[in-house]
Scaffold this motif. Sequence first.
Motif, mmCIF file in Angstrom:
data_model
loop_
_atom_site.group_PDB
_atom_site.id
_atom_site.type_symbol
_atom_site.label_atom_id
_atom_site.label_comp_id
_atom_site.label_asym_id
_atom_site.label_seq_id
_atom_site.Cartn_x
_atom_site.Cartn_y
_atom_site.Cartn_z
ATOM 1 N N PHE A 193 54.946 36.045 47.659
ATOM 2 C CA PHE A 193 54.670 36.341 46.279
ATOM 3 C C PHE A 193 55.286 35.415 45.140
ATOM 4 O O PHE A 193 56.298 34.645 45.377
ATOM 5 C CB PHE A 193 55.059 37.848 46.089
ATOM 6 N N THR A 194 54.714 35.424 44.241
ATOM 7 C CA THR A 194 55.431 34.740 43.023
ATOM 8 C C THR A 194 56.039 35.707 41.718
ATOM 9 O O THR A 194 55.227 36.790 41.636
ATOM 10 C CB THR A 194 54.175 33.977 42.266
ATOM 11 N N LYS A 195 57.024 35.431 41.312
ATOM 12 C CA LYS A 195 57.640 36.285 40.222
ATOM 13 C C LYS A 195 58.758 35.524 39.411
ATOM 14 O O LYS A 195 59.574 34.736 39.877
ATOM 15 C CB LYS A 195 58.173 37.393 40.727
ATOM 16 N N ARG A 247 69.408 44.053 38.701
ATOM 17 C CA ARG A 247 68.745 43.779 39.959
ATOM 18 C C ARG A 247 67.501 44.662 39.956
ATOM 19 O O ARG A 247 67.393 45.613 39.171
ATOM 20 C CB ARG A 247 69.580 44.636 40.663
ATOM 21 N N GLU A 248 66.627 43.898 40.780
ATOM 22 C CA GLU A 248 65.397 44.535 40.696
ATOM 23 C C GLU A 248 65.026 44.839 42.076
ATOM 24 O O GLU A 248 65.193 44.030 42.900
ATOM 25 C CB GLU A 248 64.308 43.747 40.044
ATOM 26 N N GLY A 268 55.994 37.843 58.907
ATOM 27 C CA GLY A 268 57.168 37.302 58.775
ATOM 28 C C GLY A 268 57.742 37.100 57.465
ATOM 29 O O GLY A 268 58.729 36.653 56.983
ATOM 30 N N ALA A 269 56.743 37.367 56.300
ATOM 31 C CA ALA A 269 57.018 36.907 55.062
ATOM 32 C C ALA A 269 57.124 38.384 54.203
ATOM 33 O O ALA A 269 56.046 39.250 54.650
ATOM 34 C CB ALA A 269 55.833 36.099 54.501
ATOM 35 N N ALA A 270 57.953 38.508 53.147
ATOM 36 C CA ALA A 270 57.650 39.808 52.420
ATOM 37 C C ALA A 270 56.724 39.709 51.330
ATOM 38 O O ALA A 270 56.368 38.693 50.242
ATOM 39 C CB ALA A 270 58.981 39.834 51.544
ATOM 40 N N VAL A 271 55.733 40.689 51.473
ATOM 41 C CA VAL A 271 54.602 40.895 50.327
ATOM 42 C C VAL A 271 54.882 41.996 49.552
ATOM 43 O O VAL A 271 55.563 43.162 50.132
ATOM 44 C CB VAL A 271 53.292 41.090 51.037
ATOM 45 N N VAL A 272 54.791 41.943 48.422
ATOM 46 C CA VAL A 272 55.148 43.244 47.339
ATOM 47 C C VAL A 272 53.955 43.899 46.992
ATOM 48 O O VAL A 272 52.925 43.481 46.986
ATOM 49 C CB VAL A 272 55.999 42.555 46.041
ATOM 50 N N ILE A 312 60.844 33.057 41.631
ATOM 51 C CA ILE A 312 60.450 33.150 42.939
ATOM 52 C C ILE A 312 58.933 32.544 43.371
ATOM 53 O O ILE A 312 57.939 32.915 42.601
ATOM 54 C CB ILE A 312 60.280 34.705 43.458
ATOM 55 N N ALA A 313 58.768 31.789 44.275
ATOM 56 C CA ALA A 313 57.370 31.229 44.867
ATOM 57 C C ALA A 313 57.223 31.479 46.304
ATOM 58 O O ALA A 313 58.348 31.765 46.928
ATOM 59 C CB ALA A 313 57.425 29.954 44.465
ATOM 60 N N PRO A 314 56.054 31.480 46.550
ATOM 61 C CA PRO A 314 55.901 31.582 48.102
ATOM 62 C C PRO A 314 56.973 30.619 48.843
ATOM 63 O O PRO A 314 56.799 29.611 48.485
ATOM 64 C CB PRO A 314 54.340 31.071 48.316
#
Length: 562
Positions: free
Chosen positions: A495-497, A504-505, A514-518, A546-548
């Motif tokens: 994801f991108t943020k 803290r979030e 294997g990757a985090a999707v929000v 945050i980028a992929p």
Amino acid sequence: MPHLPRKGRARADHGLPEFRATDRAAPGAFSPWQLSGAGAVGGQVIMGLPTLSRLRHHFGQALSVWPFQPPDRPIVLAESYFSLLASAHLTDHAIRDAAQVSLYARAFSNLTPGGWDSLLAVDPTPEGWVLGLGQATLLQEAAMPDLTPPPLRNDCFAMPQGAHWTPVDEALAHLRTNLTAVTGTEEIPLLQAAGRILATPVTANRSHPPYANAAVDGYAFAGPLSTGAHTLPLHPGRAAAGSPFAGTVPPGHAIRILTGANIPDGTDTVVLQEDTAASATHIALHGPLKRGANARRAGEDMQAGDDILPARHRLTPADLATLAACGTGTVAVHRLLRVGVLSTGDELRAPGGTAAPGQIFDANRAMLLADVARWGHQPVDLGIAPDDRQRLGKILDDAASRCDAILTSGGASAGDEDHMSALLQGTGSLALWRIAMKPGRPLALGLWQGKPVFGLPGNPVAAQVCALIFAHPALAVLAGADWPAPQGFTVPAAFTKSKKAGRREYLRARLTDGAAVVFASEGSGRVSGLSWATGLVALPDAAAEIAPGTSVTYLPFGSFGL
């Protein structure tokens, strides 16, 4: 005395049984016929009999011997086995015998008259009886020291003044430092102890394995064997699990042995059945074979007296197997923490009912009650409280009489209708924490009649995130366990943020390839995102882009005990 050899299987024709009824009822008891040979037990008894005789001679009619005579004299002599009680629960003595005697003294001195009546209600028997045999639970309960913890200090939630926003790590460190167990203890059977928290360390009552034994089916002999072919004569008999061979295998001989059987005297090595050719009288095999091959050493897993599990450890199914293997029958555990769950707000209605415009169904209570149960505590449903300070106070009064800790949601800030904060303020124990985190900024903590209250935010997502981050470890400590820090994993982001510095979030997330999707929305009212997610992504207090592919910390819900 030819008919009384040392080995029990060889004794016969003396007209008396090998074991008394009391010996058969006491696991691990020795046969009285051991007195016919050498041994510490025999020496203790032989020296003890003259002492008992002197007591009888000196005290005369003031003394009775139970159970042969009624226990109605000022002095009563009775046989007892100090090993009936688990001395692991007493740490006053480094010497095991001294610990056991002290534990028994404590148990006897704490017995009520009714307990004594129960203990002594044994019919006279020509064989005698062991005081307390079959009633270890009664004695253990009397022997346990009073481990009721002191109440929490009134300032246990008070953070150092000066910071308007409290960082997550600082808040967690404060809870970890200032909270202690609030539950008493009880002794329960091992079979009922899954998920319970140990109040005292557990030591092994018995080594595991208790004797050297065979790891395979085959033949036992004295090793080692050199390279080349060997032929060994077979000794009559066999050794099987539960039926050990009673004799001694002569040098140069082998004997049939099955998996789990005790290694017979005269042997120390086992050859696999498939590696031999056997007849009725001999076996043939090839070396080399080192001494001790295919044999498990006595105590190679655990030694009697070893520390097995520490206090504050929550027992897993595997732990029960470990404790059972080393002879543990009962454990001292903390009583279950009773956690009340209360929702507050005039707008709330019970799920399944009807809701008018402006009203919503109470999502938090069902969620938090389930959290408490999954964490191994005893949930107590306190229902829904209206926005009425007086009625809320009465509900808290009732909760304090039934619960060890209270979780509330809603009313935890400083607005006109935040009655929970106002009530805790009146106790002088309110700590209104403005946590530097998203979601879940307001967190009201305090004591109500000495019981800790955790005031969570009203929005379901914020309530759950605060429960996971703060209530989960805090309740564990109150229940007597160690502080459970969640296990995080570094994974690439999908994801991108762009995140600002200062708080803290926690993002609802799941792993895909294997990757985090929000979750698509960060809104704390989007409760469906909790069902969609399998964990949280924790973004640091500092600013972050945050980028992929960027590494992020993923906290699975399983690391919070869910």
